[in-house]
Design an enzyme around this catalytic site. Structure first.
Site, short mmCIF file in Angstrom:
data_model
loop_
_atom_site.label_atom_id
_atom_site.label_comp_id
_atom_site.label_asym_id
_atom_site.label_seq_id
_atom_site.Cartn_x
_atom_site.Cartn_y
_atom_site.Cartn_z
N ASN A 40 -7.61 -0.84 0.21
CA ASN A 40 -6.55 -0.15 0.95
C ASN A 40 -6.24 -0.91 2.24
OD1 ASN A 40 -9.16 0.73 1.79
ND2 ASN A 40 -8.30 2.50 2.81
N GLU A 53 -5.78 1.18 -5.22
CA GLU A 53 -5.36 1.12 -6.63
C GLU A 53 -4.01 0.44 -6.77
OE1 GLU A 53 -6.49 3.70 -4.91
OE2 GLU A 53 -7.28 5.29 -6.21
N CYS A 85 -5.53 9.04 -6.05
CA CYS A 85 -4.59 10.04 -5.52
C CYS A 85 -3.39 10.19 -6.47
CB CYS A 85 -4.13 9.64 -4.12
SG CYS A 85 -2.87 8.34 -4.10
N CYS A 88 -1.03 7.18 -6.81
CA CYS A 88 -1.60 6.09 -7.62
C CYS A 88 -1.64 6.46 -9.10
CB CYS A 88 -2.98 5.71 -7.09
SG CYS A 88 -2.89 4.86 -5.49
N1 THU Z 1 -6.90 5.86 -0.46
C1 THU Z 1 -6.96 4.94 -1.46
O1 THU Z 1 -7.03 3.74 -1.22
N2 THU Z 1 -6.92 5.41 -2.75
C2 THU Z 1 -6.86 6.72 -3.10
O2 THU Z 1 -6.76 7.03 -4.28
C3 THU Z 1 -6.92 7.76 -2.08
C4 THU Z 1 -6.81 7.30 -0.67
C5 THU Z 1 -6.93 5.38 0.93
C6 THU Z 1 -5.65 5.56 1.68
C7 THU Z 1 -6.11 5.64 3.12
O3 THU Z 1 -6.22 4.33 3.63
C8 THU Z 1 -7.50 6.25 3.01
O4 THU Z 1 -7.91 6.08 1.66
C9 THU Z 1 -7.58 7.72 3.40
O5 THU Z 1 -6.61 8.47 2.74
#
Ligand code: THU
Length: 129
Positions: A40, A53, A85, A88
């Site tokens: 992320n 993702e 999430c 994604c």
């Molecule tokens: N995040 C992800 O990378 N993938 C997910 O499926 C859920 C959330 C990240 C986004 C943000 O940088 C942090 O987790 C908190 O939401």
């Protein structure tokens, strides 16, 4: 731990997450056999954040082109446990068309669980290609 989860854990170390402190990593295997990772990347303007993702999926498209299809995808966030999430899931579905069995792997109570994208996002909105 599955091979993809181990790669996802490595990718999580690269995360840029100064705001949430959630270091998320993703690794995926394509139907063609390629392996791609993503982390992320957050932004001071929070809405511009990209999840691990989608970062991995966009890497895979860049490498294999628009016909890229996901076979398996793992996500991990050391210290936390969650499946992809909703945003994604929609993007995973886009690149799993005609492959509803694409496997999504994440940790639950310390153990890897596997779900198909059809289980995580039933009746997905898709435009047939
Ligand atoms: N995040 C992800 O990378 N993938 C997910 O499926 C859920 C959330 C990240 C986004 C943000 O940088 C942090 O987790 C908190 O939401």
């Amino acid at each position: 731990m599955s091979d993809l989860l181990a790669l996802a854990e490595q990718a999580a170390r690269q995360a840029y997450a100064p705001y949430s402190k959630f270091q998320v990593g993703c690794a995926l295997e394509t139907v063609a056999g390629g392996i791609y990772t993503g982390c992320n990347v957050e932004n001071a303007s929070y809405g511009l954040t990209i999840c691990a993702e989608r970062n991995a999926i966009f890497h895979a498209v860049t490498a294999e082109g628009p016909l890229m299809k996901i076979a398996r995808l793992a996500v991990i966030c050391p210290g936390h446990e969650f499946p992809p999430c909703g945003a994604c899931r929609q993007v995973i579905a886009e690149f799993s068309q005609a492959n509803d069995l694409a496997e999504i792997i994440f940790l639950h109570q310390g153990r890897p669980v596997t779900r198909t994208i059809a289980e995580l996002l039933p009746e997905a909105f898709l435009i047939p290609s």
